[in-house]
Design a protein around this motif. Structure first.
Motif, PDB file in Angstrom:
ATOM      1  N   LEU A 102      -3.112   9.050 -23.961  1.00 13.64           N
ATOM      2  CA  LEU A 102      -3.976   7.868 -23.929  1.00 13.64           C
ATOM      3  C   LEU A 102      -3.542   6.883 -22.846  1.00 13.64           C
ATOM      4  N   GLN A 103      -2.227   6.722 -22.666  1.00 14.90           N
ATOM      5  CA  GLN A 103      -1.747   5.810 -21.633  1.00 14.90           C
ATOM      6  C   GLN A 103      -2.142   6.316 -20.249  1.00 14.90           C
ATOM      7  N   LYS A 104      -1.959   7.599 -19.994  1.00  9.71           N
ATOM      8  CA  LYS A 104      -2.307   8.154 -18.691  1.00  9.71           C
ATOM      9  C   LYS A 104      -3.809   8.035 -18.432  1.00  9.71           C
ATOM     10  N   ALA A 151      -7.059   4.775 -29.471  1.00 12.14           N
ATOM     11  CA  ALA A 151      -6.424   3.712 -28.695  1.00 12.14           C
ATOM     12  C   ALA A 151      -5.102   3.345 -29.362  1.00 12.14           C
ATOM     13  N   PHE A 152      -4.235   2.692 -28.602  1.00  6.69           N
ATOM     14  CA  PHE A 152      -2.974   2.226 -29.175  1.00  6.69           C
ATOM     15  C   PHE A 152      -2.513   0.998 -28.409  1.00  6.69           C
ATOM     16  N   SER A 169      -6.144   3.959 -24.102  1.00  5.58           N
ATOM     17  CA  SER A 169      -7.350   4.247 -24.889  1.00  5.58           C
ATOM     18  C   SER A 169      -8.115   5.383 -24.259  1.00  5.58           C
ATOM     19  N   SER A 170      -9.010   5.964 -25.061  1.00  2.00           N
ATOM     20  CA  SER A 170      -9.875   7.046 -24.610  1.00  2.00           C
ATOM     21  C   SER A 170     -11.319   6.594 -24.675  1.00  2.00           C
ATOM     22  N   ARG A 171     -12.133   7.132 -23.803  1.00  2.00           N
ATOM     23  CA  ARG A 171     -13.558   6.830 -23.835  1.00  2.00           C
ATOM     24  C   ARG A 171     -14.400   8.053 -24.174  1.00  2.00           C
TER      25      ARG A 171
END
Length: 275
Positions: A102-104, A151-152, A169-171
């Protein structure tokens, strides 16, 4: 004095090229700068870390803090609640790979960069020292499986300061859900609950224009408009000549690596020069 001892070590160590001091302070930056300049340090511009951040005063009640957010932030936090998103603290090492992913993904979208994070170590610290570190995950679906974490946010307590340390986060499939707003609000709540006096939003741009990080900075401004200068970086080089030579060798290595990558070369990468 600790700085004087470090300077003595740097001057005596034949292999020491430079000594870096990263400063983070709201009230004592000028005094620290004067001391470092007197000792022979020079300031680096821009610093490797952020110079400016947005501050949230945590002394008001939680209700007053929420009311002070922008209207858009309040609306989106409420939307997350209505959508049934679960924002929960996580410490299980099984989430480490998903945190990195998620961070990347977030960094690719914003154009930012950061050193690789030891997420297993962060999760262990959050488990063993829950008043100093917390990782919050936002989940969709009925289970808290890693793949359901969209997300985090990682928040730390430094005594008077709570810090927005990292986020991601992811979309994919849920791009319209405002994950980030729920995460930041919970980070602020945790920082207040652990006794911090103010919340550091983790750095923002101030120049505007085409800065790739302007988007995330605009997002942070939904939570605060109080811009404060906190960061600086100073360096001491016991032997400026050796430092210049090392910089030249490192610059050559970078250019060789870029040429190697453009040619599509394979095999062992050019090894970095150790400073």
């Amino acid at each position: 004095m600790a700085l004087e001892a470090l300077l003595m070590y740097a001057r005596r160590g034949a292999r020491v090229l430079r000594l870096h001091v990263n400063v983070f302070s709201r009230e004592e930056r000028e005094e620290i700068a004067n001391l470092l300049a007197t000792l022979g340090f020079r300031e680096l511009n821009p610093p490797s870390s952020y110079r400016h951040t947005l501050a949230v005063d945590l002394k008001p009640s939680e209700e007053e803090l929420f009311a002070a957010l922008s209207k858009s932030a309040r609306t989106r936090v409420r939307e997350c609640v209505k959508k049934g998103l679960a924002t929960v603290p996580i410490t299980d090492l099984a989430y480490a790979a998903r945190l990195e992913q998620l961070q990347k993904e977030a960094l690719r979208r914003t154009g930012g960069h950061t050193a690789s994070t030891n997420w297993e170590g962060v999760l262990t610290m959050s488990r063993d020292h829950p008043s100093l570190s917390r990782v919050l995950g936002v989940f969709t679906g009925e289970s808290l499986a890693p793949e359901n974490m969209k997300a985090f946010g990682w928040v730390c307590n430094h005594g008077e300061t709570g810090e927005y340390r990292a986020a991601g986060s992811s979309r994919d499939g849920e791009s319209r859900l405002p994950f980030g707003y729920a995460v930041v609000w919970e980070m602020i709540r945790w920082a207040k609950a652990t006794g911090a006096h103010w919340f550091d939003m983790g750095g923002v741009t101030v120049s505007g224009g085409n800065d790739p990080l302007e988007g995330i900075s605009d997002f942070k401004r939904f939570f605060s408009r109080e811009l404060v200068e906190v960061g600086a970086e100073w360096v001491f080089e016991p032997s400026p000549l050796r430092a210049r030579i090392a910089n030249g060798v490192s610059g050559l290595r970078v250019q060789l690596q870029k040429s190697f990558d453009r040619c599509g070369g394979e095999g062992e990468r050019v090894r970095p020069v150790s400073h």
